[in-house]
Design a protein around this motif. Structure first.
Motif, PDB file in Angstrom:
ATOM      1  N   GLN A 288       6.444  -7.411  27.206  1.00 32.06           N
ATOM      2  CA  GLN A 288       5.335  -7.063  26.321  1.00 32.06           C
ATOM      3  C   GLN A 288       5.512  -5.712  25.609  1.00 32.06           C
ATOM      4  O   GLN A 288       5.211  -5.597  24.432  1.00 32.06           O
TER       5      GLN A 288
ATOM      6  N   LEU B 138       5.520  -5.346  21.589  1.00 27.78           N
ATOM      7  CA  LEU B 138       4.531  -4.549  20.862  1.00 27.78           C
ATOM      8  C   LEU B 138       5.205  -3.503  19.983  1.00 27.78           C
ATOM      9  O   LEU B 138       4.771  -3.234  18.864  1.00 27.78           O
TER      10      LEU B 138
ATOM     11  N   PHE C 224       6.575  -5.312  16.995  1.00 28.15           N
ATOM     12  CA  PHE C 224       5.455  -5.712  16.147  1.00 28.15           C
ATOM     13  C   PHE C 224       4.942  -4.508  15.358  1.00 28.15           C
ATOM     14  O   PHE C 224       4.694  -4.586  14.156  1.00 28.15           O
TER      15      PHE C 224
ATOM     16  N   ARG D 145       4.738  -3.817  11.332  1.00 26.69           N
ATOM     17  CA  ARG D 145       3.442  -3.563  10.681  1.00 26.69           C
ATOM     18  C   ARG D 145       3.528  -2.346   9.780  1.00 26.69           C
ATOM     19  O   ARG D 145       2.975  -2.311   8.700  1.00 26.69           O
TER      20      ARG D 145
ATOM     21  N   ILE E 227       1.727 -10.837   6.371  1.00 25.70           N
ATOM     22  CA  ILE E 227       0.727 -11.020   7.437  1.00 25.70           C
ATOM     23  C   ILE E 227       1.047 -12.288   8.228  1.00 25.70           C
ATOM     24  O   ILE E 227       1.035 -12.303   9.458  1.00 25.70           O
TER      25      ILE E 227
ATOM     26  N   LYS F 154       4.066 -11.674  10.467  1.00 24.99           N
ATOM     27  CA  LYS F 154       3.758 -10.892  11.663  1.00 24.99           C
ATOM     28  C   LYS F 154       3.013 -11.734  12.703  1.00 24.99           C
ATOM     29  O   LYS F 154       3.258 -11.617  13.895  1.00 24.99           O
ATOM     30  N   ASN F 155       2.110 -12.588  12.218  1.00 25.86           N
ATOM     31  CA  ASN F 155       1.416 -13.493  13.136  1.00 25.86           C
ATOM     32  C   ASN F 155       2.385 -14.431  13.839  1.00 25.86           C
ATOM     33  O   ASN F 155       2.287 -14.658  15.044  1.00 25.86           O
TER      34      ASN F 155
ATOM     35  N   ILE G  95       4.672 -12.561  16.488  1.00 28.82           N
ATOM     36  CA  ILE G  95       4.031 -12.340  17.793  1.00 28.82           C
ATOM     37  C   ILE G  95       4.101 -13.602  18.648  1.00 28.82           C
ATOM     38  O   ILE G  95       4.466 -13.584  19.819  1.00 28.82           O
ATOM     39  N   GLU G  96       3.780 -14.723  18.041  1.00 29.36           N
ATOM     40  CA  GLU G  96       3.773 -15.990  18.774  1.00 29.36           C
ATOM     41  C   GLU G  96       5.181 -16.326  19.276  1.00 29.36           C
ATOM     42  O   GLU G  96       5.371 -16.724  20.415  1.00 29.36           O
TER      43      GLU G  96
ATOM     44  N   GLN H 176       6.272 -13.840  22.080  1.00 28.05           N
ATOM     45  CA  GLN H 176       5.586 -14.098  23.351  1.00 28.05           C
ATOM     46  C   GLN H 176       6.023 -15.437  23.938  1.00 28.05           C
ATOM     47  O   GLN H 176       6.008 -15.623  25.148  1.00 28.05           O
TER      48      GLN H 176
ATOM     49  N   GLU I 270       9.062 -14.661  25.870  1.00 30.69           N
ATOM     50  CA  GLU I 270       8.666 -13.990  27.101  1.00 30.69           C
ATOM     51  C   GLU I 270       8.124 -14.982  28.138  1.00 30.69           C
ATOM     52  O   GLU I 270       8.420 -14.879  29.327  1.00 30.69           O
ATOM     53  N   LYS I 271       7.344 -15.953  27.662  1.00 25.41           N
ATOM     54  CA  LYS I 271       6.694 -16.866  28.601  1.00 25.41           C
ATOM     55  C   LYS I 271       7.576 -18.035  28.992  1.00 25.41           C
ATOM     56  O   LYS I 271       7.544 -18.480  30.131  1.00 25.41           O
TER      57      LYS I 271
ATOM     58  N   ALA J 231      -2.842  -0.877  22.645  1.00 24.91           N
ATOM     59  CA  ALA J 231      -1.795  -1.411  21.770  1.00 24.91           C
ATOM     60  C   ALA J 231      -1.883  -2.929  21.624  1.00 24.91           C
ATOM     61  O   ALA J 231      -1.428  -3.476  20.640  1.00 24.91           O
ATOM     62  N   ASP J 232      -2.481  -3.602  22.624  1.00 24.02           N
ATOM     63  CA  ASP J 232      -2.551  -5.063  22.493  1.00 24.02           C
ATOM     64  C   ASP J 232      -3.920  -5.680  22.769  1.00 24.02           C
ATOM     65  O   ASP J 232      -4.037  -6.894  22.850  1.00 24.02           O
TER      66      ASP J 232
ATOM     67  N   LEU K  52      -3.672  -9.237  21.444  1.00 27.29           N
ATOM     68  CA  LEU K  52      -2.358  -9.829  21.715  1.00 27.29           C
ATOM     69  C   LEU K  52      -1.967  -9.726  23.191  1.00 27.29           C
ATOM     70  O   LEU K  52      -0.780  -9.611  23.504  1.00 27.29           O
TER      71      LEU K  52
ATOM     72  N   GLU L  96      -0.958 -10.394  27.084  1.00 27.66           N
ATOM     73  CA  GLU L  96      -0.239 -11.455  27.787  1.00 27.66           C
ATOM     74  C   GLU L  96      -1.242 -12.321  28.531  1.00 27.66           C
ATOM     75  O   GLU L  96      -1.147 -13.523  28.557  1.00 27.66           O
TER      76      GLU L  96
ATOM     77  N   TYR M 143      -5.094  -9.223  14.103  1.00 33.92           N
ATOM     78  CA  TYR M 143      -4.128 -10.206  14.584  1.00 33.92           C
ATOM     79  C   TYR M 143      -4.587 -10.671  15.961  1.00 33.92           C
ATOM     80  O   TYR M 143      -5.044  -9.843  16.751  1.00 33.92           O
ATOM     81  N   PHE M 144      -4.494 -11.969  16.216  1.00 35.88           N
ATOM     82  CA  PHE M 144      -4.695 -12.409  17.593  1.00 35.88           C
ATOM     83  C   PHE M 144      -3.752 -13.549  17.939  1.00 35.88           C
ATOM     84  O   PHE M 144      -3.414 -14.367  17.107  1.00 35.88           O
ATOM     85  N   ASN M 145      -3.302 -13.553  19.181  1.00 36.01           N
ATOM     86  CA  ASN M 145      -2.351 -14.581  19.610  1.00 36.01           C
ATOM     87  C   ASN M 145      -3.100 -15.849  20.040  1.00 36.01           C
ATOM     88  O   ASN M 145      -4.330 -15.842  20.167  1.00 36.01           O
ATOM     89  N   THR M 146      -2.352 -16.927  20.253  1.00 34.79           N
ATOM     90  CA  THR M 146      -3.016 -18.196  20.588  1.00 34.79           C
ATOM     91  C   THR M 146      -3.707 -18.119  21.947  1.00 34.79           C
ATOM     92  O   THR M 146      -4.713 -18.780  22.156  1.00 34.79           O
TER      93      THR M 146
ATOM     94  N   ILE N 112      -6.482 -10.326   1.807  1.00 34.93           N
ATOM     95  CA  ILE N 112      -5.201 -11.018   1.611  1.00 34.93           C
ATOM     96  C   ILE N 112      -4.773 -11.837   2.833  1.00 34.93           C
ATOM     97  O   ILE N 112      -3.694 -12.415   2.837  1.00 34.93           O
ATOM     98  N   ASP N 113      -5.631 -11.877   3.851  1.00 34.67           N
ATOM     99  CA  ASP N 113      -5.254 -12.619   5.048  1.00 34.67           C
ATOM    100  C   ASP N 113      -5.827 -14.045   4.988  1.00 34.67           C
ATOM    101  O   ASP N 113      -6.897 -14.334   5.507  1.00 34.67           O
TER     102      ASP N 113
END
Lengths: 381, 124
Positions: free
Chosen positions: A230, A234, A237, A241, A251, A254-255, A258-259, A262, A265-266, B10-11, B31, B33, B65-68, B99-100
């Motif tokens: 992680q 980060l 990432f 950014r 954008i 970057k999304n 991250i996926e 991770q 990692e997983k 940071a996350d 974000l 874990e 930003y957010f992860n799944t 713009i997102d």
């Protein structure tokens, strides 16, 4: 499958990067325009890694050498018709016993001879002589002249105890690429009397030239290689950014990044069942306004059919069906929901990309393969 | 009832859940874990709040930003707010950067799932 992404030369490039990868390794490779912002961001990334307890005693020296090495580019690169060249290269590599910085930037041909003389002079000195030389420059040159006297180079050699390895490659009629590499031995906290020759592969200037050429041929803009936990994720990432102006495409990129990170990692596996780190390589290619993100990691052979089925299924769906599947997985609270497994990762990536995901496997041995996946991020889907 | 305030890391996002000031916000990066672990105290606070909520509850989600892993927690939070709508006037304000596109589209999609007042709020 996108041929460009998984050409033999690209796969070879990645396979070679994986060779000998060890726990704690981190390599960050950037090819592009080097501005002061880029330098600051890369330094921040390096700083984060210096928090590693083993490196604490060396951190000020590492930081100095990185800083000088990077500023060397922004200070001495020459512009072509007033434009900063867009194909400079920066490689930062932390391996088990060494910390290395390698740079390549454009200079005017008429500076070559003088630069070479200075390098040779520095390399011929022992540590005491370098100490004396640095003191001499400080005393006898004004602040603005010190750069010209290459105090930075003298200090880098002195503090790293490493010979300055360099080379040139002719570029345009009046320009030449200047390659430079320096290394810090993490085992020897006190430099020896004479300068040692770096161990990393970039000391081989011909190798470095070929490497640079591969990055250019493949349109590679960034390479991250290392242990995807992680903190590293980060840091990477964060650097993206800061480095990339926010646009619709960046954008999305970057999304997806991250996926993808991770995911390694997983779900990534490791050779020889060493479970406490996840080696992976991520490259970003840029062609005009579109980005290609390619990730690779080890996978246990027996897991391949399941992964292949999953991505094939996601690729086969229409946009509407994909959205349906997304909603279904999002609202599926019955399955064992662990933080590790949401079932959403590839669906999310495929939706953001708008194009099918390319993937491939290369067999490593009877137990393991390398898994490659590429995501195209376009301005308009 | 004591406000829940969590500083951004940071996350993980910044969280303010304040009944007295009638202000509810989750903003920044999400974000982690382990998203379940992070959202646990938020859900616990909301469950307490549900016992005696204010007459209006405007909930601001302003995520960059957010992860799944986080999306699964966010949808659960939204579903909980939907249930709460019988006791308090719930309004979701889903903020997205102009713009997102993806963040805008996700907001639209979630607003179809969650049957409460749901505003998409653009910022620059």
């Amino acid at each position: 499958m996108n041929n460009k992404a998984f050409s033999e030369s690209y796969k070879n490039f990645v396979v070679n990067l994986f060779n000998g990868i060890e726990k704690g390794d981190l390599e960050y490779i950037y090819k592009g325009e080097v501005t002061s912002t880029v330098v600051t961001n890369i330094l921040d990334l390096a700083k984060l890694n210096l928090n590693d307890i083993d490196l604490k005693p060396l951190s000020s020296r590492i930081y100095f050498i990185l800083g000088e090495g990077l500023q060397n580019i922004s200070r001495h690169q020459d512009k072509i018709d007033g434009t900063t060249p867009s194909d400079s290269i920066i490689l930062i590599s932390k391996q088990k016993d060494t910390y290395n910085i390698t740079t390549g930037n454009l200079i005017r041909v008429d500076k070559k001879e003088e630069l070479e003389e200075k390098m040779q002079k520095i390399n011929s000195m022992n540590i005491d002589e370098l100490r004396y030389f640095a003191r001499y420059i400080r005393k006898n040159y004004t602040l603005s002249e010190k750069g010209g006297a290459n105090l930075g180079l003298v200090e880098m050699a002195k503090r790293s105890g490493s010979k300055l390895i360099y080379g040139f490659k002719d570029y345009l009629p009046n320009y030449s690429f200047f390659y430079f590499t320096i290394e810090l031995d993490l085992k020897n906290t006190k430099p020896t009397d004479i300068l040692i020759i770096p161990k990393n592969e970039y000391r081989n200037i011909n190798f470095l030239k070929r490497f640079h050429q591969t990055l250019a041929d493949q349109n590679i803009y960034l390479v991250f290689k290392g242990d995807f936990h992680q903190n590293n994720i980060l840091a990477l990432f964060d650097i993206l950014r800061k480095q990339m102006a926010e646009t619709v495409v960046s954008i999305k990129l970057k999304n997806v990044l991250i996926e993808v990170l991770q995911n390694i990692e997983k779900h990534g596996d490791n050779l020889h069942e060493i479970t406490d780190w996840k080696p992976g390589i991520v490259t970003i290619h840029q062609s005009e306004d579109d980005f290609f993100l390619t990730a690779s990691n080890y996978i246990i052979n027996s897991r391949i059919p399941q992964l292949k089925n999953k991505i094939d299924q996601i690729n086969s769906l229409s946009r509407d069906k994909l959205n349906e599947l997304y909603r279904e997985s999002l609202l599926d609270f019955n399955q064992e929901i662990t933080a590790k497994k949401t079932g959403l990762g590839y669906i999310d990536i495929r939706r953001r990309s708008g194009t099918p995901l390319s993937f491939d496997f290369i067999k490593v041995d009877d137990n393991y393969s390398l898994f490659f996946i590429q995501i195209i991020i376009k301005d308009k889907n | 009832m004591k406000a829940l305030e969590i500083q951004a890391t940071a996350d993980t996002p910044k969280v303010i859940l304040d009944k007295d000031k009638n202000y509810f916000e989750i903003s920044g990066l999400s974000l982690p874990e382990d998203a379940i672990e992070f959202y646990k105290p938020i859900m616990a606070w909301l469950e307490d709040y549900a016992d005696d909520p204010n007459s209006d509850t405007v909930f601001n989600l302003k995520l960059e930003y957010f992860n799944t892993a986080s999306s699964k927690q966010i949808i659960q939070l939204l579903l909980f707010l939907e249930k709460l709508n019988s006791k308090t006037n719930v309004k979701i304000r889903w903020h997205y950067k102009d713009i997102d596109e993806d963040m805008h589209d996700l907001g639209e999609e979630y607003s179809e799932i969650i049957k409460v007042n749901f505003d998409l709020v653009e910022y620059t």
